[in-house]
Write a protein that holds these residues in place. Structure first.
Motif, short mmCIF file in Angstrom:
data_model
loop_
_atom_site.label_atom_id
_atom_site.label_comp_id
_atom_site.label_asym_id
_atom_site.label_seq_id
_atom_site.Cartn_x
_atom_site.Cartn_y
_atom_site.Cartn_z
N UNK A 143 -2.23 -21.08 -6.34
CA UNK A 143 -2.12 -22.54 -6.41
C UNK A 143 -2.60 -23.14 -5.09
N UNK A 144 -3.37 -24.21 -5.17
CA UNK A 144 -3.94 -24.81 -3.97
C UNK A 144 -2.88 -25.54 -3.15
N UNK A 145 -3.20 -25.76 -1.87
CA UNK A 145 -2.30 -26.53 -0.99
C UNK A 145 -2.13 -27.95 -1.51
N UNK A 146 -3.19 -28.48 -2.10
CA UNK A 146 -3.14 -29.84 -2.65
C UNK A 146 -2.15 -29.91 -3.81
N UNK A 147 -2.15 -28.93 -4.68
CA UNK A 147 -1.21 -28.91 -5.81
C UNK A 147 0.23 -28.78 -5.34
N UNK A 148 0.44 -27.96 -4.30
CA UNK A 148 1.80 -27.77 -3.76
C UNK A 148 2.31 -29.08 -3.14
N UNK A 149 1.41 -29.76 -2.39
CA UNK A 149 1.81 -31.04 -1.78
C UNK A 149 2.13 -32.07 -2.85
N UNK A 150 1.37 -32.04 -3.94
CA UNK A 150 1.63 -32.97 -5.03
C UNK A 150 3.00 -32.68 -5.66
N UNK A 151 3.30 -31.42 -5.86
CA UNK A 151 4.58 -31.05 -6.46
C UNK A 151 5.74 -31.40 -5.53
N UNK A 152 5.53 -31.24 -4.24
CA UNK A 152 6.59 -31.57 -3.26
C UNK A 152 6.70 -33.07 -3.03
N UNK A 153 5.73 -33.83 -3.60
CA UNK A 153 5.70 -35.30 -3.49
C UNK A 153 5.66 -35.76 -2.04
N UNK A 156 6.48 -20.32 -11.94
CA UNK A 156 7.51 -20.35 -10.89
C UNK A 156 7.37 -21.57 -10.00
N UNK A 157 8.48 -21.96 -9.41
CA UNK A 157 8.53 -23.03 -8.43
C UNK A 157 7.69 -22.62 -7.22
N UNK A 158 6.66 -23.40 -6.87
CA UNK A 158 5.79 -22.99 -5.76
C UNK A 158 6.37 -23.26 -4.38
N UNK A 159 7.52 -23.93 -4.29
CA UNK A 159 8.07 -24.30 -2.99
C UNK A 159 9.01 -23.21 -2.48
N UNK A 160 9.01 -23.00 -1.15
CA UNK A 160 9.99 -22.07 -0.56
C UNK A 160 11.41 -22.59 -0.82
N UNK A 166 17.76 -41.01 -0.26
CA UNK A 166 16.98 -40.45 -1.36
C UNK A 166 17.21 -38.94 -1.44
N UNK A 167 16.90 -38.42 -2.59
CA UNK A 167 17.10 -36.99 -2.83
C UNK A 167 15.87 -36.42 -3.53
N UNK A 168 15.47 -35.25 -3.07
CA UNK A 168 14.36 -34.54 -3.71
C UNK A 168 14.89 -33.19 -4.20
N UNK A 169 14.55 -32.86 -5.43
CA UNK A 169 14.96 -31.57 -5.99
C UNK A 169 13.86 -30.99 -6.86
N UNK A 170 13.83 -29.68 -6.94
CA UNK A 170 12.82 -29.02 -7.78
C UNK A 170 13.45 -27.81 -8.46
N UNK A 171 13.07 -27.59 -9.72
CA UNK A 171 13.63 -26.49 -10.51
C UNK A 171 12.52 -25.84 -11.34
N UNK A 172 12.80 -24.62 -11.81
CA UNK A 172 11.86 -23.96 -12.71
C UNK A 172 12.60 -23.14 -13.77
N UNK A 173 13.90 -23.38 -13.93
CA UNK A 173 14.70 -22.54 -14.81
C UNK A 173 14.86 -23.13 -16.22
#
Length: 527
Positions: A1-11, A178-182, A197-204
Motif C-alpha cells: 500500500x502506498x504512503x498516500x493511501x496510508x495517509x488518506x486512511x489515517x485522515x 488488514x489495518x495499515x496503521x501501526x 476529537x477522536x480518531x479510531x480505526x478497525x479491521x475486525x
C-alpha cells in the motif's frame, strides 16, 4: 500500500485542517459529500466547557426544527412548543430532508436577518453596502455552505455565542484485509482548550475503516463598548479646502458634526458650506454606469442609497459643499471624490448661487443639461401640437444613452465615439419614418430618415431646413465614418465640413450638442 493511501486512511490532511478551520476568509458551516460530513451550531458560553468534554456532536440534523415536546405521562403530561430540543444549543445551518433528493440547506433566519442578507445568484446570500454595492456573504448549495469570516464574527459578537464546527469523516479501504496503521496510531484522542476529537480505526468487521469525529469551537469576540460602537459608526474623509500661509494644501474632515453652521456651532471650524473643488473627471464613473448612477443638472444620485447636490456648471471642475460630502456620501464614495480633489479655484457658478443662497430657480448652463431639457420639452410640445412624435421614444435598452450623454472630460477617442453613437440614436435613429412617409405625398425608394425629414420640413416651409439637416448629417457622418468603423479619410472630411478638424473630443461634442439644441428649439416652434 502506498504512503498516500496510508495517509488518506489515517485522515492526516483532515486532522491538519482542524488547525486551519478559522484561519481562512471563508468558513465552512456545512458539507455533506462523499467521506466528509461537516456541520455547525451555536453554543451558549456556559455550555462550552461541557461540550468540550465529549467529542460527539451536540446537535444533529434531526434537531433543527421546532417541535412539540411532552414532559410526563398521561393526563398530567406537560406539552410544550420548543424551538430547539436542547437549551443553550442551536443550529446556524438548517438542513432538512425532503424525501428523495438532496438536503434543503439554509442559513438560520436569525443570522440572515441580523446580517441583512438577501438572495443572490446561484443560491448565494448577499448584502448591500451604503453605496448599493453587493457583497456575497454566504454561498449555499445542497452539498456545502460557506460564510465570510468577518460577518460571521460580527454575528457571534452580537449573540455572544460560540460557533461549533462538527465533523465526522469515515474512510473505508475496500479490497484491503488488514489495518495499515501501526498499533500506536490506530486510536488518537485530543482534548484542548478549543477542540475535542477522536480518531479510531478497525479491521475486525470487514474492510479496514477509520473515523475522525469531533468538534472545534470559535469563541465570540467581546462586545464593543458604546464609545467603540460610536467610533465605528461613521468614517469621514478629509478634503482640501484651501492653502495655509506657506501655500500648502489645507484639509478638513467632512464630518458634518464638526463643522460650523449659521447658528454658532463649532465657531472655530470651517463652515458646513465651505466650497470644495474637484476635477470634472470625478463624474466619469457616474456617466459610464447609468444603470446604477444618474447625473442630472446639479445632482448626482445613486437611488435609493444617496443623492449629492453639486455645482457642475463649470467646464473644468465640480464644486460641492464640505458638509454635504460627509452627510450624503458613504465613506467609500467619499474616497472616490477625494482622489479628484483639487485646490479651490474660483467661486460657485451663478446657477449654484441662485439655487443655494438666493432660493431662486435657475437652469443649468452645461450643454448636456440644456440638451436633455430641450429634448424633453420638444418631444412634449411636438406631440401636443401634431398628435404624433417626430422622435420615437427610446427603447428601454437605449434609455441609458440619454442619461450618460455629456461633454467628455478629456480628449478620449472612445468617449467621443460613445457620445457620437448616443447623439445619433437619440436624434436620427429615432426619427419617426412611418409618420414622415405618411406626411409625404411621394415615396423615394431607399430614402433614408434624414432625407425624409428634409423633404417634410421643406414642404411645410420651415425656415431652418439647411441648418438643422446639416447638423444631423454631421452627427450621422461622424458616427458612420468614425464611431461605427475604423477612422479614415471620410472621417477627416466629415470633421472638415463641420469646421472641427484637429479639435479635441470635448470641443467636438459640445459643438454637436449646441447645434442639436438649436435644432430642437427651432423645431419646437413649428405649428
Amino acid at each position: 500500500m502506498s504512503r498516500e493511501d496510508i495517509d488518506h486512511f489515517s485522515q492526516k490532511a483532515r486532522r491538519d485542517a482542524i488547525d486551519m478551520l478559522f484561519d481562512t476568509p471563508w468558513i465552512t458551516l456545512f458539507r455533506c459529500e462523499g467521506e466528509e460530513s461537516w456541520f455547525s451550531g451555536l453554543i451558549a458560553p456556559e455550555k462550552a466547557p461541557t461540550a468540550l468534554k465529549d467529542f460527539t456532536w451536540d446537535l444533529h440534523w434531526g434537531d433543527m426544527r421546532p417541535s412539540i415536546v411532552t414532559y410526563g405521562q398521561g393526563d398530567d403530561a406537560e406539552i410544550q412548543y420548543e424551538r430547539f430540543q436542547d437549551d443553550g444549543y442551536e443550529p446556524i445551518i438548517i438542513a432538512r430532508e425532503r424525501g428523495s433528493g438532496p438536503f434543503f440547506v439554509e442559513l438560520a433566519e436569525d443570522a440572515r436577518l441580523f446580517l441583512n442578507l438577501f438572495p443572490g445568484e446561484n443560491g448565494s446570500l448577499v448584502r448591500s453596502d451604503s453605496n448599493g454595492d453587493e457583497e456575497t456573504v454566504v454561498t449555499v448549495s445542497p452539498q456545502e455552505v460557506r460564510i465570510r469570516k468577518g460577518p460571521l464574527l460580527a454575528y457571534l459578537q452580537a449573540r455572544q455565542m460560540y460557533l461549533a464546527i462538527y465533523f465526522d469523516h469515515i474512510v473505508k479501504l475496500e479490497g484491503v484485509g488488514d489495518n495499515p496503521l501501526p498499533e500506536s496510531e490506530r486510536y488518537v484522542d485530543v482534548r484542548e482548550a478549543d477542540r475535542t476529537w477522536s480518531f479510531g480505526s478497525i479491521d475486525d468487521i470487514g474492510a479496514p475503516l477509520s473515523r475522525l469525529c469531533g468538534k472545534r469551537l470559535l469563541e465570540p469576540p467581546k462586545r464593543q463598548t458604546q464609545s467603540q460602537l460610536d467610533a465605528d459608526k461613521d468614517t469621514y474623509a478629509s478634503f482640501i479646502i484651501g492653502e495655509d500661509d506657506m501655500g500648502k494644501a489645507r484639509e478638513y474632515s467632512a464630518d458634518p458634526a464638526g463643522l460650523a453652521n449659521l447658528f454658532g456651532k463649532n465657531r472655530d471650524a470651517p463652515s458646513y458650506l465651505t466650497s470644495v473643488s474637484f476635477k470634472r473627471q470625478v463624474l466619469d464613473r457616474y456617466f459610464h454606469n447609468p444603470g446604477k448612477y444618474e447625473v442630472s443638472d446639479g445632482m448626482v444620485r445613486n437611488d435609493p442609497h444617496w443623492v449629492l447636490r453639486i455645482d457642475d456648471d463649470h467646464s473644468d471642475r465640480v464644486i460641492v459643499f464640505l458638509g454635504d460630502l460627509g452627510r450624503d456620501l458613504p465613506y467609500s464614495e467619499q474616497l472616490h471624490w477625494r482622489a479628484h480633489n483639487i485646490l479651490p479655484d474660483g467661486t460657485m457658478s451663478r446657477t449654484a448661487q441662485s439655487r443655494s443662497f438666493d432660493a431662486r430657480f435657475a437652469d443649468g448652463e452645461q450643454p448636456e443639461h440644456r440638451f436633455k431639457s430641450a429634448y424633453q420639452r420638444f418631444n412634449a410640445t411636438w406631440l401636443k401640437i401634431h398628435g404624433w412624435p417626430l422622435l420615437r421614444p427610446l427603447a428601454t435598452s437605449d434609455k441609458h444613452l440619454l442619461t450618460k450623454l455629456h461633454v467628455p472630460t478629456g480628449d478620449n477617442p472612445a468617449e467621443l465615439d460613445a457620445q457620437l453613437v448616443g447623439l445619433a440614436k437619440i436624434l436620427i435613429d429615432s426619427l419617426n419614418d412611418a409618420k414622415l412617409d405618411e406626411k409625404l405625398s411621394t415615396q423615394v425608394p431607399g430614402e433614408r430618415s434624414i432625407a425624409k425629414l428634409e423633404r417634410y420640413l421643406t414642404n411645410i416651409s420651415y425656415p431652418h431646413v439647411e441648418r438643422d439637416i446639416a447638423a444631423l448629417r454631421t452627427i450621422q457622418g461622424l458616427r458612420s465614418t468614425g464611431a461605427a468603423h475604423a477612422r479614415g479619410s471620410n472621417y477627416a472630411k466629415a470633421l472638415k465640413r463641420s469646421g472641427l478638424v484637429d479639435q479635441p473630443a470635448p470641443i467636438i461634442v459640445k459643438k454637436l450638442i449646441e447645434d442639436a439644441i438649436t435644432m430642437l428649439d427651432g423645431l419646437e416652434g413649428i405649428e
